[in-house]
Write an enzyme that holds these catalytic residues in place. Structure first.
Site, short mmCIF file in Angstrom:
data_model
loop_
_atom_site.label_atom_id
_atom_site.label_comp_id
_atom_site.label_asym_id
_atom_site.label_seq_id
_atom_site.Cartn_x
_atom_site.Cartn_y
_atom_site.Cartn_z
CB CYS A 73 68.98 17.66 42.06
SG CYS A 73 69.66 18.14 40.46
CB CYS A 184 63.78 17.37 35.77
SG CYS A 184 64.44 18.97 36.27
N1 DGL Z 1 66.18 19.88 39.34
C1 DGL Z 1 67.15 19.17 38.63
C2 DGL Z 1 66.77 17.76 38.30
O1 DGL Z 1 65.99 17.18 39.01
C3 DGL Z 1 68.06 19.78 37.65
C4 DGL Z 1 67.71 20.94 36.86
C5 DGL Z 1 68.94 21.60 36.28
O2 DGL Z 1 69.65 22.23 37.05
O3 DGL Z 1 69.18 21.44 35.08
O4 DGL Z 1 67.26 17.19 37.36
#
Ligand code: DGL
Length: 259
Positions: A73, A184
């Protein structure tokens, strides 16, 4: 040699795009995926809050026997990676950073776009990366509004997704960019929609999944904790949300690997 699982953590389903690369590159490794689900999306939250979630998540993965943790993430990485590495200094912890470096090295127009959450784009870490690699390159910062929610709802191939992607991508098309960096881990699930809007323009879409899997492979060697060559891997899933979410998570993972 160590047959314990590698822990992979995300706010929700997005980290499965990293999990997939790990599974393909490291077929002997057991993986344990923790998709928070309850507190997702993280993108609009404060650093303190995200750090608290990430702390609890890594605790849980370690308690489940993880030998290494991949923070799949970008948002949690920008908020908490320093804290996590200081706390678990004996265990390798891998974070996710947008692929700004390859985009900056390969741009010919001198202009790229980075799509990420609001939290990631205003983080110190992003600023540092952009300053280090983007000298002479203009970096357009764009939030993928609604993308995370769409992926969480499993609506990537719906009119809602098409509309959201058009709204974000179309304004970029006449800006002279030649790379779009998906910063993301949820966004790669919308790659085909993004590429459809780009059409035959010379704009490359890149993410960090494969590079992270290579880094994990390297660390397994370096710490001498790779699984044995005859190890039969297991794939487990955890969440802070309810059983329906867990079933959804498992189903998505199986779908991804079926492809
Ligand atoms: N998947 C996450 C990232 O790579 C975050 C998405 C979220 O929860 O806003 O930033």
């Amino acid at each position: 040699m160590n047959n314990s699982p590698i822990g992979v953590y995300d706010s929700g389903l997005g980290g499965l795009s990293v999990w997939r690369e790990l599974r393909l590159r490291l077929p002997r490794e057991s993986l344990i995926y923790l998709g928070d689900g309850k507190n997702c999306p993280y993108g609009g939250r404060s650093r303190e809050e995200i750090t608290r979630f990430a702390d609890a998540a890594v605790e849980r993965l370690v308690a489940a026997g993880a030998k290494m943790v991949v923070v799949g993430c970008n948002t949690a990485t920008t908020a908490a990676i320093d804290y996590l590495r200081a706390k678990w200094s004996d265990m390798p912890i891998v974070g996710l950073e947008p692929a700004v470096k390859p985009a900056c090295l390969n741009t010919t127009t001198g202009r790229i776009a980075v799509l990420a959450t609001a939290h990631s784009l205003r983080s110190e870490m992003f600023l540092r990366t952009a300053t280090r690699y983007a000298e002479g390159v203009e970096v357009l910062k764009v939030v993928g509004e609604e993308f995370v929610e769409i992926v969480e709802a499993g609506e990537e191939h719906t009119p809602r997704a098409q509309m959201a992607v058009r709204r974000v991508i179309e304004p970029l098309l006449d800006k002279g960019i030649d790379h779009i960096v998906l910063g993301c881990t949820h966004y790669p699930f919308l790659r085909s929609e993004i590429e459809r809007v780009i059409g035959d323009r010379e704009i490359k879409v890149i993410d960090s999944g494969e590079a992270v899997a290579r880094r994990v492979e390297w660390l397994l060697e370096r710490y001498d904790i790779a699984a044995a060559g005859d190890h039969t891997p297991t794939y487990d899933y955890m969440t802070y949300a309810d059983d329906a979410y867990l079933a959804h998570l498992r189903h998505r993972a199986e779908q991804i690997i079926g492809k």
